[in-house]
Design a protein around this motif. Structure first.
Motif, mmCIF file in Angstrom:
data_model
loop_
_atom_site.group_PDB
_atom_site.id
_atom_site.type_symbol
_atom_site.label_atom_id
_atom_site.label_comp_id
_atom_site.label_asym_id
_atom_site.label_seq_id
_atom_site.Cartn_x
_atom_site.Cartn_y
_atom_site.Cartn_z
ATOM 1 N N ARG A 42 0.240 3.134 16.018
ATOM 2 C CA ARG A 42 -0.628 2.189 16.455
ATOM 3 C C ARG A 42 -1.964 2.346 16.013
ATOM 4 O O ARG A 42 -2.601 3.629 16.371
ATOM 5 N N PHE A 43 -2.744 1.388 15.380
ATOM 6 C CA PHE A 43 -4.174 1.512 15.004
ATOM 7 C C PHE A 43 -4.815 0.395 15.764
ATOM 8 O O PHE A 43 -4.496 -0.800 15.717
ATOM 9 N N THR A 44 -6.054 0.790 16.206
ATOM 10 C CA THR A 44 -6.848 -0.008 16.877
ATOM 11 C C THR A 44 -7.968 -0.289 16.281
ATOM 12 O O THR A 44 -8.710 0.873 16.270
ATOM 13 N N SER A 76 -5.424 7.200 7.614
ATOM 14 C CA SER A 76 -6.176 6.708 8.485
ATOM 15 C C SER A 76 -7.636 6.371 7.713
ATOM 16 O O SER A 76 -8.181 5.236 8.076
ATOM 17 N N LYS A 77 -8.201 7.340 7.057
ATOM 18 C CA LYS A 77 -9.555 7.103 6.479
ATOM 19 C C LYS A 77 -9.601 5.893 5.465
ATOM 20 O O LYS A 77 -10.528 4.946 5.426
ATOM 21 N N SER A 78 -8.553 5.745 4.742
ATOM 22 C CA SER A 78 -8.456 4.838 3.647
ATOM 23 C C SER A 78 -8.172 3.647 4.498
ATOM 24 O O SER A 78 -8.811 2.425 3.934
ATOM 25 N N LEU A 79 -7.444 3.410 5.688
ATOM 26 C CA LEU A 79 -7.326 2.257 6.265
ATOM 27 C C LEU A 79 -8.767 1.886 6.910
ATOM 28 O O LEU A 79 -9.066 0.503 6.903
ATOM 29 N N LYS A 80 -9.371 2.742 7.332
ATOM 30 C CA LYS A 80 -10.637 2.494 8.189
ATOM 31 C C LYS A 80 -11.643 1.977 6.985
ATOM 32 O O LYS A 80 -12.141 0.771 7.241
ATOM 33 N N LEU A 104 -0.803 -4.180 3.931
ATOM 34 C CA LEU A 104 -0.135 -2.847 4.469
ATOM 35 C C LEU A 104 1.362 -3.117 4.122
ATOM 36 O O LEU A 104 1.977 -2.195 3.866
ATOM 37 N N VAL A 105 2.085 -4.214 4.346
ATOM 38 C CA VAL A 105 3.614 -4.306 4.330
ATOM 39 C C VAL A 105 3.792 -4.045 2.819
ATOM 40 O O VAL A 105 4.802 -3.388 2.514
#
Length: 154
Positions: A42-44, A76-80, A104-105
């Motif tokens: 989970r990412f919030t 996670s940093k690339s997602l941020k 993302l998919v």
């Protein structure tokens, strides 16, 4: 330095500029060392921001992204940085939310992914956007996203 599953990462561990738009944002992934196990990640993002494409005014959302990884994990940093790239991007709530999920998919090919976009009211109307890639897996604990519906002062 020894080659590892993390050797291909380019953004983690150093100064990285926020991309100007989602198309410029580079998502990075690493091989999932626990790919034989079904589990939820989970990412919030409680301070997600984009722009109204008509007025240029800021829109704010609380995003919750759940996914059951397959062979890949998102770094996670690339997602941020990807999520932050929407700060100057003009699109309606629905388009932002679904664009994030689809990217993302396509990139991760997870076993399952869902996104909840809980948008703060503009013009007196909150807009919440929900999407998932298929039926929720039955072999993984996936808790409720925990974001209450908007009630205003009532």
């Amino acid at each position: 330095m020894t080659e590892t599953i993390y050797s291909n990462l380019t953004q983690l561990g150093g100064q990285t500029e926020l991309p100007q738009n989602p198309e410029e944002a580079v998502l990075e992934r690493v091989r999932n060392p626990q790919a034989d196990v079904s589990y939820n990640v989970r990412f919030t993002a409680p301070e997600f921001t984009s722009l109204c494409p008509m007025t240029g005014q800021p829109d704010f959302a609380h995003l919750v992204i759940d996914y059951v990884p397959g062979d890949w994990l998102v770094e996670s940093k690339s997602l941020k940085l990807f999520l932050g790239s929407f700060r100057n991007h003009g699109a309606f709530h629905e388009d932002c939310t679904i664009s994030i999920a689809r990217r993302l998919v396509d990139f991760l090919q997870p076993r399952w992914l869902r996104i909840g976009g809980y948008w703060y009211p503009r013009g007196g109307i909150p807009i919440d956007v929900f999407w998932q890639s298929g039926a929720m897996p039955t072999d993984v604990w996936i808790p409720d996203q925990g974001v209450p519906p908007y009630r205003g002062r009532g």
